[in-house]
Design a protein around this motif. Structure first.
Motif, PDB file in Angstrom:
ATOM      1  N   VAL A  59       0.865  -1.183   0.000  1.00 18.01           N
ATOM      2  CA  VAL A  59       0.000   0.000   0.000  1.00 18.01           C
ATOM      3  C   VAL A  59       0.902   1.234   0.000  1.00 18.01           C
ATOM      4  O   VAL A  59       1.611   1.487   0.971  1.00 18.01           O
ATOM      5  N   PRO A  60       0.857   2.004  -1.097  1.00 12.14           N
ATOM      6  CA  PRO A  60       1.738   3.178  -1.192  1.00 12.14           C
ATOM      7  C   PRO A  60       1.502   4.179  -0.062  1.00 12.14           C
ATOM      8  O   PRO A  60       0.363   4.448   0.321  1.00 12.14           O
ATOM      9  N   PHE A  61       2.584   4.676   0.466  1.00  7.65           N
ATOM     10  CA  PHE A  61       2.637   5.732   1.483  1.00  7.65           C
ATOM     11  C   PHE A  61       2.202   5.290   2.885  1.00  7.65           C
ATOM     12  O   PHE A  61       2.255   6.084   3.806  1.00  7.65           O
ATOM     13  N   ARG A  62       1.816   4.048   3.073  1.00 12.85           N
ATOM     14  CA  ARG A  62       1.434   3.579   4.413  1.00 12.85           C
ATOM     15  C   ARG A  62       2.644   3.558   5.341  1.00 12.85           C
ATOM     16  O   ARG A  62       2.593   4.069   6.454  1.00 12.85           O
ATOM     17  N   ASP A  63       3.741   2.950   4.879  1.00 15.31           N
ATOM     18  CA  ASP A  63       4.950   2.878   5.711  1.00 15.31           C
ATOM     19  C   ASP A  63       5.524   4.271   5.969  1.00 15.31           C
ATOM     20  O   ASP A  63       5.999   4.554   7.067  1.00 15.31           O
ATOM     21  N   LEU A  64       5.472   5.133   4.976  1.00 13.05           N
ATOM     22  CA  LEU A  64       5.976   6.501   5.167  1.00 13.05           C
ATOM     23  C   LEU A  64       5.126   7.249   6.192  1.00 13.05           C
ATOM     24  O   LEU A  64       5.669   7.960   7.044  1.00 13.05           O
ATOM     25  N   ALA A  65       3.816   7.098   6.117  1.00 14.77           N
ATOM     26  CA  ALA A  65       2.940   7.757   7.091  1.00 14.77           C
ATOM     27  C   ALA A  65       3.229   7.253   8.494  1.00 14.77           C
ATOM     28  O   ALA A  65       3.320   8.045   9.450  1.00 14.77           O
ATOM     29  N   ASP A  66       3.396   5.944   8.648  1.00 16.46           N
ATOM     30  CA  ASP A  66       3.736   5.381   9.959  1.00 16.46           C
ATOM     31  C   ASP A  66       5.090   5.891  10.440  1.00 16.46           C
ATOM     32  O   ASP A  66       5.262   6.197  11.619  1.00 16.46           O
ATOM     33  N   LEU A  67       6.026   5.984   9.529  1.00 17.13           N
ATOM     34  CA  LEU A  67       7.372   6.450   9.863  1.00 17.13           C
ATOM     35  C   LEU A  67       7.345   7.881  10.390  1.00 17.13           C
ATOM     36  O   LEU A  67       8.031   8.200  11.358  1.00 17.13           O
ATOM     37  N   PHE A  68       6.553   8.734   9.788  1.00 18.66           N
ATOM     38  CA  PHE A  68       6.513  10.139  10.188  1.00 18.66           C
ATOM     39  C   PHE A  68       5.853  10.356  11.552  1.00 18.66           C
ATOM     40  O   PHE A  68       5.890  11.459  12.078  1.00 18.66           O
ATOM     41  N   HIS A  69       5.291   9.308  12.131  1.00 18.89           N
ATOM     42  CA  HIS A  69       4.761   9.404  13.502  1.00 18.89           C
ATOM     43  C   HIS A  69       5.840   9.061  14.530  1.00 18.89           C
ATOM     44  O   HIS A  69       5.610   9.165  15.723  1.00 18.89           O
ATOM     45  N   GLY A  70       7.010   8.663  14.064  1.00 16.68           N
ATOM     46  CA  GLY A  70       8.100   8.286  14.961  1.00 16.68           C
ATOM     47  C   GLY A  70       9.044   9.446  15.205  1.00 16.68           C
ATOM     48  O   GLY A  70       8.803  10.585  14.806  1.00 16.68           O
ATOM     49  N   PRO A  71      10.164   9.140  15.848  1.00 12.16           N
ATOM     50  CA  PRO A  71      11.168  10.167  16.138  1.00 12.16           C
ATOM     51  C   PRO A  71      11.759  10.771  14.857  1.00 12.16           C
ATOM     52  O   PRO A  71      11.938  10.082  13.852  1.00 12.16           O
ATOM     53  N   ALA A  72      12.089  12.053  14.913  1.00  8.35           N
ATOM     54  CA  ALA A  72      12.614  12.768  13.745  1.00  8.35           C
ATOM     55  C   ALA A  72      13.906  12.143  13.235  1.00  8.35           C
ATOM     56  O   ALA A  72      14.147  12.093  12.023  1.00  8.35           O
ATOM     57  N   THR A  74      14.749   9.037  13.251  1.00 11.71           N
ATOM     58  CA  THR A  74      14.409   7.827  12.498  1.00 11.71           C
ATOM     59  C   THR A  74      13.910   8.195  11.108  1.00 11.71           C
ATOM     60  O   THR A  74      14.281   7.562  10.117  1.00 11.71           O
ATOM     61  N   VAL A  75      13.084   9.228  11.033  1.00 17.16           N
ATOM     62  CA  VAL A  75      12.590   9.699   9.738  1.00 17.16           C
ATOM     63  C   VAL A  75      13.769  10.135   8.877  1.00 17.16           C
ATOM     64  O   VAL A  75      13.865   9.762   7.701  1.00 17.16           O
ATOM     65  N   PHE A  76      14.666  10.901   9.440  1.00 16.34           N
ATOM     66  CA  PHE A  76      15.828  11.405   8.710  1.00 16.34           C
ATOM     67  C   PHE A  76      16.680  10.255   8.173  1.00 16.34           C
ATOM     68  O   PHE A  76      17.075  10.253   6.998  1.00 16.34           O
ATOM     69  N   VAL A  77      16.959   9.276   9.016  1.00 14.44           N
ATOM     70  CA  VAL A  77      17.817   8.155   8.621  1.00 14.44           C
ATOM     71  C   VAL A  77      17.131   7.289   7.569  1.00 14.44           C
ATOM     72  O   VAL A  77      17.734   6.928   6.549  1.00 14.44           O
ATOM     73  N   GLN A  78      15.863   6.965   7.790  1.00 17.89           N
ATOM     74  CA  GLN A  78      15.160   6.080   6.864  1.00 17.89           C
ATOM     75  C   GLN A  78      14.911   6.736   5.501  1.00 17.89           C
ATOM     76  O   GLN A  78      15.212   6.153   4.465  1.00 17.89           O
ATOM     77  N   VAL A  79      14.362   7.941   5.520  1.00 18.18           N
ATOM     78  CA  VAL A  79      14.070   8.617   4.258  1.00 18.18           C
ATOM     79  C   VAL A  79      15.378   9.035   3.570  1.00 18.18           C
ATOM     80  O   VAL A  79      15.552   8.814   2.366  1.00 18.18           O
ATOM     81  N   GLY A  80      16.301   9.614   4.336  1.00 17.46           N
ATOM     82  CA  GLY A  80      17.586  10.019   3.755  1.00 17.46           C
ATOM     83  C   GLY A  80      18.339   8.844   3.170  1.00 17.46           C
ATOM     84  O   GLY A  80      18.876   8.928   2.056  1.00 17.46           O
ATOM     85  N   GLY A  81      18.370   7.746   3.878  1.00 21.75           N
ATOM     86  CA  GLY A  81      19.053   6.555   3.383  1.00 21.75           C
ATOM     87  C   GLY A  81      18.425   6.027   2.107  1.00 21.75           C
ATOM     88  O   GLY A  81      19.118   5.684   1.145  1.00 21.75           O
ATOM     89  N   ASN A  82      17.092   5.971   2.073  1.00 18.52           N
ATOM     90  CA  ASN A  82      16.415   5.490   0.874  1.00 18.52           C
ATOM     91  C   ASN A  82      16.592   6.436  -0.311  1.00 18.52           C
ATOM     92  O   ASN A  82      16.634   5.993  -1.457  1.00 18.52           O
ATOM     93  N   LEU A  83      16.683   7.731  -0.046  1.00 20.19           N
ATOM     94  CA  LEU A  83      16.953   8.672  -1.134  1.00 20.19           C
ATOM     95  C   LEU A  83      18.347   8.459  -1.733  1.00 20.19           C
ATOM     96  O   LEU A  83      18.575   8.693  -2.913  1.00 20.19           O
ATOM     97  N   LEU A  84      19.287   8.004  -0.916  1.00 18.96           N
ATOM     98  CA  LEU A  84      20.672   7.845  -1.364  1.00 18.96           C
ATOM     99  C   LEU A  84      20.988   6.508  -2.024  1.00 18.96           C
ATOM    100  O   LEU A  84      22.017   6.378  -2.681  1.00 18.96           O
ATOM    101  N   VAL A  85      20.120   5.509  -1.860  1.00 19.97           N
ATOM    102  CA  VAL A  85      20.427   4.163  -2.366  1.00 19.97           C
ATOM    103  C   VAL A  85      20.813   4.181  -3.846  1.00 19.97           C
ATOM    104  O   VAL A  85      21.845   3.636  -4.234  1.00 19.97           O
ATOM    105  N   PHE A  86      20.008   4.803  -4.685  1.00 19.21           N
ATOM    106  CA  PHE A  86      20.300   4.836  -6.117  1.00 19.21           C
ATOM    107  C   PHE A  86      20.633   6.240  -6.607  1.00 19.21           C
ATOM    108  O   PHE A  86      20.522   6.537  -7.805  1.00 19.21           O
TER     109      PHE A  86
END
Length: 164
Positions: A59-72, A74-86
């Motif tokens: 389900v698109p954006f479900r994991d991202l929405a859940d992630l944004f309810h967590g600590p900042a 964690t959001v920075f590491v997860q989103v930043g890391g995924n942006l850098l993969v490719f």
């Protein structure tokens, strides 16, 4: 430690391509080596097993929405890391080849590569969740990186010529 090895690989690859009559030996060799060197550590990290259950989230954006309810952080590491993969793939693929000198083509390649990684995570049961959100953010990172390097993209191939 790997930088001297990457520089040597690029130089040897460029020399071989020049000997074979390649039109842009240094540019393509540097781009090829940098794409591999910039992507490999992220893929290694993503495909490293963890303890936990493997799963799928389609389900698109479900994991991202859940992630944004967590600590900042964690959001920075997860989103930043995924942006850098490719990101290095996206930044250098159009520099390497005019065939990929469009954001849509970079997005297609990055989405395909990201889907392959997510399928590997699931198929190898690495204790990770394979998520459509990871594919979306990985692809976005590649496209953003491609946009940043637009001024250095390979020139279009003249009509009637055959690229090597």
């Amino acid at each position: 430690m790997a930088i001297p090895l990457a520089l040597l690989a690029a130089r040897l690859l460029a020399r071989r391509r020049a000997r074979d009559g390649h039109p842009s030996p240094a540019r393509t060799a540097a781009a090829d080596v940098a794409m591999v060197a910039g992507t490999t550590p992220w893929i290694w990290m993503i495909l490293t097993p963890r303890t936990g259950l493997s799963g799928v989230s389609l389900v698109p954006f479900r994991d991202l929405a859940d992630l944004f309810h967590g600590p900042a952080v964690t959001v920075f590491v997860q989103v930043g890391g995924n942006l850098l993969v490719f990101a290095s793939l996206g930044a250098l693929l159009p520099v390497r080849s005019a065939r990929f000198a469009s954001l849509a083509r970079v997005a297609g390649v990055a989405a395909g590569a990201s889907c392959a990684v997510e399928l590997l995570q699931y198929g190898l049961r690495l204790g990770r969740v394979s998520s459509i959100d990871d594919v979306l953010v990985n692809t976005a990172g590649a496209v953003l990186a491609a946009a940043v390097t637009r001024r250095w993209w390979a020139p279009p191939i003249a009509a009637g010529t055959v690229p090597r």
